[in-house]
Design a protein around this motif. Structure first.
Motif, short mmCIF file in Angstrom:
data_model
loop_
_atom_site.label_atom_id
_atom_site.label_comp_id
_atom_site.label_asym_id
_atom_site.label_seq_id
_atom_site.Cartn_x
_atom_site.Cartn_y
_atom_site.Cartn_z
N LEU A 94 0.82 -1.21 0.09
CA LEU A 94 0.33 -0.05 0.03
C LEU A 94 1.19 1.46 0.21
O LEU A 94 0.73 2.56 -0.75
N GLU A 95 1.91 1.48 0.73
CA GLU A 95 2.86 2.56 0.48
C GLU A 95 3.41 2.07 -0.21
O GLU A 95 3.27 3.83 -0.69
N ALA A 138 2.41 1.66 -3.68
CA ALA A 138 0.73 2.47 -4.44
C ALA A 138 1.06 3.72 -3.03
O ALA A 138 0.27 4.32 -4.91
N GLY A 139 1.79 4.68 -3.01
CA GLY A 139 1.26 5.63 -2.54
C GLY A 139 -0.59 5.89 -1.81
O GLY A 139 -1.31 7.20 -2.08
N ALA A 140 -0.42 4.71 -0.97
CA ALA A 140 -1.99 5.23 -0.26
C ALA A 140 -1.39 6.03 0.30
O ALA A 140 -0.07 6.41 1.09
N VAL A 141 -2.48 6.77 1.06
CA VAL A 141 -2.23 8.29 1.74
C VAL A 141 -2.97 7.83 3.73
O VAL A 141 -3.81 7.66 3.45
N TYR A 199 -5.88 4.22 6.21
CA TYR A 199 -5.04 4.91 5.06
C TYR A 199 -6.46 5.10 3.82
O TYR A 199 -7.88 5.04 3.49
N VAL A 210 -7.21 5.14 -0.37
CA VAL A 210 -6.55 4.67 -1.56
C VAL A 210 -7.15 4.09 -2.63
O VAL A 210 -8.66 3.82 -1.65
N THR A 236 -6.84 1.06 -7.29
CA THR A 236 -5.61 0.67 -6.69
C THR A 236 -6.20 -0.38 -5.87
O THR A 236 -4.91 -1.67 -5.97
N ASN A 241 -5.96 10.94 -2.39
CA ASN A 241 -6.02 9.82 -2.26
C ASN A 241 -3.69 9.01 -2.82
O ASN A 241 -3.29 10.42 -3.32
N ASP A 242 -4.28 7.75 -3.39
CA ASP A 242 -2.84 7.99 -4.52
C ASP A 242 -2.76 8.52 -5.88
O ASP A 242 -4.01 9.19 -6.30
N ASP A 243 -1.63 8.33 -6.35
CA ASP A 243 -1.44 9.18 -7.64
C ASP A 243 -2.06 10.51 -8.10
O ASP A 243 -2.22 10.75 -8.40
#
Length: 425
Positions: free
Chosen positions: A73-74, A76-79, A107, A109, A113, A222-224
Motif C-alpha cells: 500500500l505504501e 502504491a502511494g496510499a495516503v 489509508y 487509496v 489500486t 488519495n494515491d497518484d
C-alpha cells in the motif's frame, strides 16, 4: 447436525465476491488450512468498486498488517488518512498528545489500486483458487443447511460444494437473497455525489469533512495525486441537483468553509453517485453460511467505514470458523461465535448511523462532544478514536468523556463572557 465433507472439487469454503471482504476472508481462511474457492462474477482481474469513499479507517490497520499488505500500500502511494472536521463551533483537528504516541491511522487509496492488489494477493495464497467470471446463481441445500453453490462460469454451469458458503458480494448480496436472509432497511435522508480531481490542494494536505447539519461533504486525498470530493446533501435538495447536477455540485463545494479550489483543479471523472442508499442490516450467519462486509451490514457512506468493516469482518470470521471450516471443529458453534462478535462490535455503530441518517441536526449529546472537540485536544483525540472505529459507542459516550466535554464547554462560555480561564488544551 452433520456437516458435509470436503467435496469432489476439494473445497472447504466457497466465497462469492473477490473484493475486500472476500479476498481477505479467503487469505485468512486458507491460513487455517481450508481449501477456498474464491468466486468473482467479473472476468477482469483489475475490476474494482467505483462508488466508494476509498477510505480504510484505522481499525483496518491491524488486518492490513496481518495480510502483509502495508508495504504494498505504501509503495502504491496510499495516503495516511489524517483528517480534520468542520463543525459550527470550528474545526476539529486531532493531534497527538505532547510526548504521546502518534495518532493511529489508516489509508486513503483508490479502489482501482486496492481491489486488484488484494485480489492478486488472494490468488497467490496457497489453498485459494481465484475463479474469475463465476457468478452464483443458486445455493445447494441439504437438510436445512447450505452445502454449496450453483454458478454460471465461462465453461458453463457448474456446482461447487463446500462445508461453508460465504457471501462477500456487497449490499445487494445475491447469496443473502438466495438464502432468504431477512434484511432490515433504514432509510437514508441524504443522497450523495462524488467526483475525482487532480491538483486539488487541501488545507494542510489533510482529508476534510464538513458537518453542515444536515448536509455533509468530504474531500480525501488519495494515491497518484487524486482527491475524492463528495457531497451528501439532505434529500430536500435533490430536485435542484437533478435539474443541474454539475452546477449544483460545484456550487455546493464552492460554498463550503475553506472550500477546496475546484475551479482551478482538473476534474478527471464524471460526477457519479446514488440518490437512494439505505442502511442495511442482515443476520450474518445461517446453517452452513456466513456473510461478511456490506453483505452483512451496509452503513451510511458518509462515515467511510465500509472498507474497514469489510476487512474486520473477514478477520472475525476467519478467527471464529477457520479450524472448523478446515474440518477441525464444530462449524455451527463457530458460526454462532462469529455472529456474536459481529453483533457486539457493530450493532451499536449501526444504530447511531441509522439515527443520524435521518438527516437531522446534531442532538444534545453530539453538540456537547463536537463543540468540546473543537476546543480541546483531548476530546478531539477521543472523537478521532471513535471516527476511526477504534472504540465503540459505549466508550465514546462514557460518563468521563461527557463530563470532560461539559467542563470544556463551560470553561469556553466563561472565557467568552470574560469571567474565567479558558478550557485546558
Amino acid at each position: 447436525m452433520t456437516e458435509p465433507e470436503s467435496t469432489g472439487d476439494g473445497y472447504d469454503v466457497v466465497i462469492s465476491g473477490a473484493s475486500l471482504a472476500g479476498s481477505a476472508a479467503a487469505i485468512l481462511l486458507a491460513r487455517h488450512g481450508a481449501r477456498v474457492a474464491l468466486l468473482e462474477r467479473r472476468s477482469d482481474p483489475e475490476a474494482y468498486k467505483v462508488l466508494c469513499t476509498h477510505s480504510l479507517t484505522a481499525n483496518a490497520h491491524p488486518v492490513l498488517d496481518g495480510l502483509g499488505l502495508l508495504p504494498a500500500l505504501e509503495k502504491a502511494g496510499a495516503v495516511r488518512n489524517e483528517a480534520r472536521w468542520y463543525t459550527r463551533w470550528g474545526w476539529i483537528e486531532p493531534k497527538a498528545a505532547p510526548a504521546g504516541p502518534a495518532l493511529p491511522y489508516g489509508y486513503n487509496v483508490r479502489r482501482s489500486t486496492l481491489d486488484p492488489l488484494i485480489r492478486a494477493r488472494a490468488g497467490e495464497t496457497p489453498g485459494v483458487d481465484l475463479l474469475l467470471g463465476h457468478r452464483v446463481t443458486g445455493l445447494l441445500r441439504e437438510a436445512g443447511r447450505t452445502v454449496g453453490v450453483r454458478v454460471k462460469a465461462p465453461a458453463g454451469e457448474r456446482e461447487i460444494r463446500a462445508r461453508l458458503v460465504v457471501g462477500a458480494d456487497g449490499k445487494d448480496s445475491a447469496v443473502a437473497g438466495l438464502a432468504g436472509v431477512p434484511t432490515r432497511s433504514h432509510e437514508n435522508g441524504r443522497f450523495g455525489y462524488l467526483a475525482y480531481f487532480r491538483n486539488l490542494p487541501l488545507h494542510g494536505g489533510l482529508g476534510q469533512t464538513w458537518f453542515l447539519e444536515p448536509d455533509m461533504a468530504y474531500a480525501f486525498p488519495n494515491d497518484d495525486g487524486v482527491t475524492v470530493l463528495a457531497v451528501l446533501p439532505d434529500k430536500k435538495r435533490l430536485p435542484a441537483f437533478r435539474e443541474d447536477l454539475e452546477g449544483s455540485f460545484l456550487s455546493f463545494v464552492r460554498g463550503l468553509p475553506e472550500a477546496p479550489p475546484v475551479d482551478s483543479a482538473e476534474r478527471i471523472s464524471k460526477i457519479i453517485g446514488a440518490v437512494d442508499y439505505p442502511l442495511l442490516t442482515r443476520r450474518p450467519t445461517a446453517p452452513g453460511l456466513a456473510l461478511v462486509g456490506d453483505a452483512a451490514l451496509t452503513s451510511d457512506p458518509l462515515w467511510g467505514v465500509g472498507c474497514g468493516w469489510a476487512l474486520e469482518t473477514a478477520q472475525w470470521l476467519a478467527e471464529a470458523v477457520g479450524p472448523a471450516a478446515a474440518g477441525r471443529g464444530d462449524l455451527d458453534r463457530s458460526l454462532a461465535a462469529y455472529a456474536r462478535t459481529h453483533r457486539r462490535r457493530l450493532r451499536g455503530h449501526q444504530a447511531l448511523a441509522a439515527d443520524y441518517a435521518t438527516s437531522r441536526p446534531f442532538n444534545p449529546v453530539e453538540r456537547l462532544i463536537f463543540a468540546a472537540a473543537a476546543r480541546d485536544e483531548a476530546t478531539a483525540r477521543h472523537v478521532h478514536r471513535f471516527g476511526s472505529r477504534l472504540i465503540g459507542p459505549g466508550r465514546f459516550l462514557n460518563p468521563g468523556a461527557l463530563a470532560r466535554a461539559a467542563a470544556v464547554n463551560a470553561g469556553h462560555r466563561r472565557t467568552a463572557a470574560g469571567g474565567g480561564p479558558g478550557a485546558r488544551r
